[in-house]
Design a protein around this motif. Structure first.
Motif, mmCIF file in Angstrom:
data_model
loop_
_atom_site.group_PDB
_atom_site.id
_atom_site.type_symbol
_atom_site.label_atom_id
_atom_site.label_comp_id
_atom_site.label_asym_id
_atom_site.label_seq_id
_atom_site.Cartn_x
_atom_site.Cartn_y
_atom_site.Cartn_z
ATOM 1 N N PRO A 381 0.974 -1.231 0.149
ATOM 2 C CA PRO A 381 0.102 0.082 0.042
ATOM 3 C C PRO A 381 0.969 1.320 0.075
ATOM 4 N N LEU A 382 0.396 2.370 -0.429
ATOM 5 C CA LEU A 382 0.762 3.672 -0.671
ATOM 6 C C LEU A 382 -0.129 4.767 -0.197
ATOM 7 N N SER A 383 0.172 5.643 0.919
ATOM 8 C CA SER A 383 -0.570 6.613 1.331
ATOM 9 C C SER A 383 -0.083 7.953 1.054
ATOM 10 N N VAL A 384 -0.917 9.179 0.865
ATOM 11 C CA VAL A 384 -0.433 10.424 0.649
ATOM 12 C C VAL A 384 -1.327 11.235 1.439
ATOM 13 N N LEU A 385 -0.734 12.062 2.414
ATOM 14 C CA LEU A 385 -1.360 12.879 3.420
ATOM 15 C C LEU A 385 -1.014 14.468 2.756
ATOM 16 N N MET A 386 -2.373 15.213 2.699
ATOM 17 C CA MET A 386 -2.061 16.640 2.177
ATOM 18 C C MET A 386 -2.939 17.387 3.525
ATOM 19 N N ALA A 387 -2.223 18.387 3.911
ATOM 20 C CA ALA A 387 -2.562 19.363 5.086
ATOM 21 C C ALA A 387 -2.629 20.779 4.722
ATOM 22 N N ASP A 388 -3.387 21.423 5.226
ATOM 23 C CA ASP A 388 -3.414 22.995 5.194
ATOM 24 C C ASP A 388 -3.872 23.472 6.565
ATOM 25 N N LEU A 389 -3.014 24.482 6.839
ATOM 26 C CA LEU A 389 -3.436 25.414 8.211
ATOM 27 C C LEU A 389 -4.826 26.044 8.193
ATOM 28 N N ASP A 390 -5.378 26.061 9.138
ATOM 29 C CA ASP A 390 -6.913 26.541 8.841
ATOM 30 C C ASP A 390 -6.548 28.052 9.312
ATOM 31 N N GLY A 431 2.937 27.581 -0.001
ATOM 32 C CA GLY A 431 2.255 28.453 1.024
ATOM 33 C C GLY A 431 2.227 27.827 2.407
ATOM 34 N N GLU A 432 0.891 27.515 2.874
ATOM 35 C CA GLU A 432 0.659 27.046 4.135
ATOM 36 C C GLU A 432 0.209 25.426 3.974
ATOM 37 N N GLU A 433 0.561 24.931 2.849
ATOM 38 C CA GLU A 433 0.234 23.593 2.381
ATOM 39 C C GLU A 433 1.454 22.527 2.836
ATOM 40 N N PHE A 434 1.031 21.407 3.505
ATOM 41 C CA PHE A 434 2.149 20.474 3.700
ATOM 42 C C PHE A 434 1.737 19.088 3.072
ATOM 43 N N ALA A 435 2.653 18.168 2.738
ATOM 44 C CA ALA A 435 2.391 16.919 2.311
ATOM 45 C C ALA A 435 3.210 15.968 2.888
ATOM 46 N N CYS A 436 2.726 14.552 3.132
ATOM 47 C CA CYS A 436 3.448 13.452 3.680
ATOM 48 C C CYS A 436 3.207 12.453 2.758
ATOM 49 N N LEU A 437 4.365 11.642 2.262
ATOM 50 C CA LEU A 437 4.663 10.470 1.427
ATOM 51 C C LEU A 437 4.726 9.368 2.558
ATOM 52 N N LEU A 438 3.788 8.262 2.485
ATOM 53 C CA LEU A 438 4.017 7.275 3.684
ATOM 54 C C LEU A 438 3.864 6.219 2.684
ATOM 55 N N PRO A 439 5.050 5.416 2.445
ATOM 56 C CA PRO A 439 5.155 4.073 1.621
ATOM 57 C C PRO A 439 4.999 2.941 2.669
ATOM 58 N N ALA A 440 4.590 2.141 2.123
ATOM 59 C CA ALA A 440 4.046 0.674 2.707
ATOM 60 C C ALA A 440 3.170 1.117 3.980
ATOM 61 N N THR A 441 2.262 1.864 3.958
ATOM 62 C CA THR A 441 1.420 2.137 4.994
ATOM 63 C C THR A 441 -0.165 2.088 4.565
ATOM 64 N N GLY A 442 -0.743 1.423 5.234
ATOM 65 C CA GLY A 442 -2.150 0.931 4.989
ATOM 66 C C GLY A 442 -3.007 2.014 5.420
ATOM 67 N N ALA A 443 -4.435 2.007 5.114
ATOM 68 C CA ALA A 443 -5.380 2.825 5.483
ATOM 69 C C ALA A 443 -5.429 3.373 7.063
ATOM 70 N N SER A 444 -5.452 2.122 7.875
ATOM 71 C CA SER A 444 -5.704 2.396 9.163
ATOM 72 C C SER A 444 -4.566 3.026 9.962
ATOM 73 N N ASP A 445 -3.341 2.465 9.577
ATOM 74 C CA ASP A 445 -2.025 3.138 10.079
ATOM 75 C C ASP A 445 -1.892 4.714 9.542
ATOM 76 N N ALA A 446 -2.133 4.991 8.337
ATOM 77 C CA ALA A 446 -2.029 6.323 7.775
ATOM 78 C C ALA A 446 -3.240 7.032 8.591
ATOM 79 N N LEU A 447 -4.284 6.686 8.740
ATOM 80 C CA LEU A 447 -5.390 7.557 9.482
ATOM 81 C C LEU A 447 -5.014 8.009 11.016
ATOM 82 N N ALA A 448 -4.194 6.690 11.519
ATOM 83 C CA ALA A 448 -3.788 7.060 12.908
ATOM 84 C C ALA A 448 -2.870 8.136 12.929
ATOM 85 N N LEU A 449 -1.842 7.942 12.059
ATOM 86 C CA LEU A 449 -0.808 8.876 12.020
ATOM 87 C C LEU A 449 -1.172 10.542 11.406
ATOM 88 N N ALA A 450 -2.104 10.406 10.717
ATOM 89 C CA ALA A 450 -2.767 11.921 10.242
ATOM 90 C C ALA A 450 -3.345 12.486 11.452
#
Length: 517
Positions: A381-390, A431-450
């Motif tokens: 699995p491969l997960s991508v996280l996109m984050a933006d400051l409110d 700008g105020e947007e960040f991203a995380c690339l999470l190799p070999a990370t399934g949906a549940s683990d990625a959600l916990a990390l987020a």
């Protein structure tokens, strides 16, 4: 009929004159890198007024990456140019450029203040300038740096630490007045703008302990002027330099500035900044390549001369020549080491964000393609996280850009410490947007990390009085590809779509989805 034809010809000649009068042009193809974050409303009466105005008389200065003058093309490029072209095209404004390469910056500013020109770019705001002209809102921010010789090892953690040293600065820049108030006259040497190279030579020969200078411009000069023995040891983050457009103080220009400010509040110039900072690095890389070729030919020339002289001169001359060749070889080796160091620094610059130290968007996109290919081969699995400051704009508006930059650095550190595996990649995406690339990370683990990241930012308790919670929060969008059959682009788009949903759901939350393999 004859009168109409004459008017048409006059109009065409005037249009040609407007594009070439005063000898300069703007390369407006970069305006495509400017985007609007939300629509800007300009009424039809305003547009009609702007389109009926005579061409604005414009002055510019060579100050990359905001504006760079190409002598061969006779045109300017840069972040300021892209922004100017985008907004004037939206407003229907015409303009004519004066390249005026023989005039000083002070002379150009004076022309605007006296009404002999309409606008100057780029320029940082000073109180005395604001009294004699009209500034727009800023579109680009850079910082000053303390520059010393590499072997000096000065201890400088803030501008106040400069009190102990002999310091140089260019007259009239934003920090000139503050340094004059901070340092006694015998410890501060002020240089004319046309003699900035004299400032750096004074640091090289030990006349000065340090120079205070624009960090981005120094990085270019360091290569083009071969200042390899100098380095920026401290960035003055508390004294940001915000660049703006500067208009002459007329009622017409006041209305133009008001329209400009509406667009400047809504635009995102991050792609333009990336383009022109990369363009600056390309220039440096080209210079390094040409310099290496020059050194090669120099070495060949010295070798050929040596062979001729060895066979044509007596033994005493040979010994003298051998000493000369050894010295030249030593110089070439030192230059090669300097060039190798420069290439390493260029690679780092091209893949990192100058403010937070994280990977930049270019590095993230490259690594995403590599990890997607690996995921496809291995079936992981491969997960991508996109984050933006409110509500981050409220931070800059209420507390100032220096505080905003400090917040970005604090959030970057929290993300880096939370997504801490060696395989994880955290980047400032823009700008105020960040991203995380999470190799070999399934949906549940990625959600916990987020969720841990969301909590880590919330626990920073960075004040934001304009937010409902009273402090800074973050919204996160997450997408997971289970077997790697989808494209890297679709994975990124799904993460961005989840971020959009999180933002519109009120912020300070995580939204996630899975892409079926």
């Amino acid at each position: 009929m004859r009168h109409g034809t004459t008017a048409m010809l006059c109009g065409l000649l005037y249009a040609v004159w407007c594009g070439t009068a005063w000898g300069g042009t703007l390369a407006c193809n970069g305006a495509q890198h400017i985007r609007l974050l939300h629509p800007v409303e300009i009424g039809p009466e305003e547009l009609a007024e702007f389109r009926a105005m005579a061409p604005l008389r414009m002055l510019a200065v060579d100050a990359p990456p905001m504006s760079r003058y190409d002598k061969k093309q006779g045109s300017y490029t840069g972040v300021a140019v892209d922004t100017w072209c985008f907004i004037t095209n939206k407003l229907g404004l015409r303009y004519e450029i004066d390249s005026a390469r023989d005039q000083t910056v002070a002379s150009k500013i004076e022309q605007v203040q006296q009404g002999r020109a309409d606008v100057f770019m780029p320029l940082s705001l000073l109180p005395q300038r604001a009294k004699l002209g009209i500034f727009t809102e800023p579109y680009y921010q850079s910082f000053y740096a303390v520059i010393t010789r590499k072997d000096r090892q000065l201890s400088v953690d803030s501008i106040d630490d400069l009190k102990s040293y002999q310091v140089g600065v260019v007259k009239g820049v934003a920090l000139d007045a503050r340094l004059q108030s901070l340092l006694p006259p015998n410890r501060l040497q002020r240089f004319d703008q046309a003699n900035s190279d004299g400032l750096f030579k004074a640091v090289q020969d030990g006349t000065l302990d340090a120079a205070v200078f624009s960090q981005s411009i120094f990085e270019e000069k360091r290569y083009t002027r071969e200042y390899f023995d100098l380095e920026a040891i401290h960035t003055l983050l508390d004294d940001p330099r915000e660049y703006r457009f500067y208009f002459s103080p007329t009622a017409q220009n006041q209305r133009i500035v008001q329209a400009f400010d509406r667009y400047l509040a809504a635009i995102d110039v991050s792609l333009s900044v990336t383009k022109h900072e990369k363009g600056e690095r390309d220039l440096i890389e080209l210079y390094v390549k040409q310099r290496s070729q020059h050194q090669l030919w120099q070495f060949v020339g010295i070798g050929s001369t040596a062979l001729v002289l060895i066979f044509g001169m007596a033994f005493l001359y040979y010994r003298r020549l051998a000493r000369l060749l050894n010295e030249r070889n030593r110089q070439i080796q030192e230059q090669a080491k300097a060039l190798e160091s420069a290439n390493a620094q260029l690679k780092h610059l091209s893949l990192s964000d100058g403010l937070t130290g994280l990977a930049n968007r270019r590095a993230f996109d490259q690594e995403l393609l590599r990890e997607h290919a690996r995921s496809s081969r291995m079936g992981t699995p491969l997960s991508v996280l996109m984050a933006d400051l409110d509500r981050f704009k409220a931070v800059n508006d209420y507390y100032g850009h220096a505080t905003g930059d400090a917040y970005l650095c604090a959030v970057a550190k929290a993300l880096k410490e939370t997504a801490s595996r060696a395989t994880d990649l955290t980047a400032r995406y823009g700008g105020e947007e960040f991203a995380c690339l999470l190799p070999a990370t399934g949906a549940s683990d990625a959600l916990a990390l987020a969720e841990r990241i969301r909590q880590a930012v919330e626990q920073l308790a960075l004040p934001n009085t304009r937010a409902e919670t009273g402090h800074l929060t973050i919204s996160i969008g997450l997408a997971t590809l289970q077997a790697g059959s989808g494209t890297a682009q679709s994975l990124l788009e799904q993460a961005d779509a989840q971020l959009y949903a999180a933002k519109h759901g009120g912020g300070n939350r995580v939204h996630a989805t899975e892409l079926a393999g």
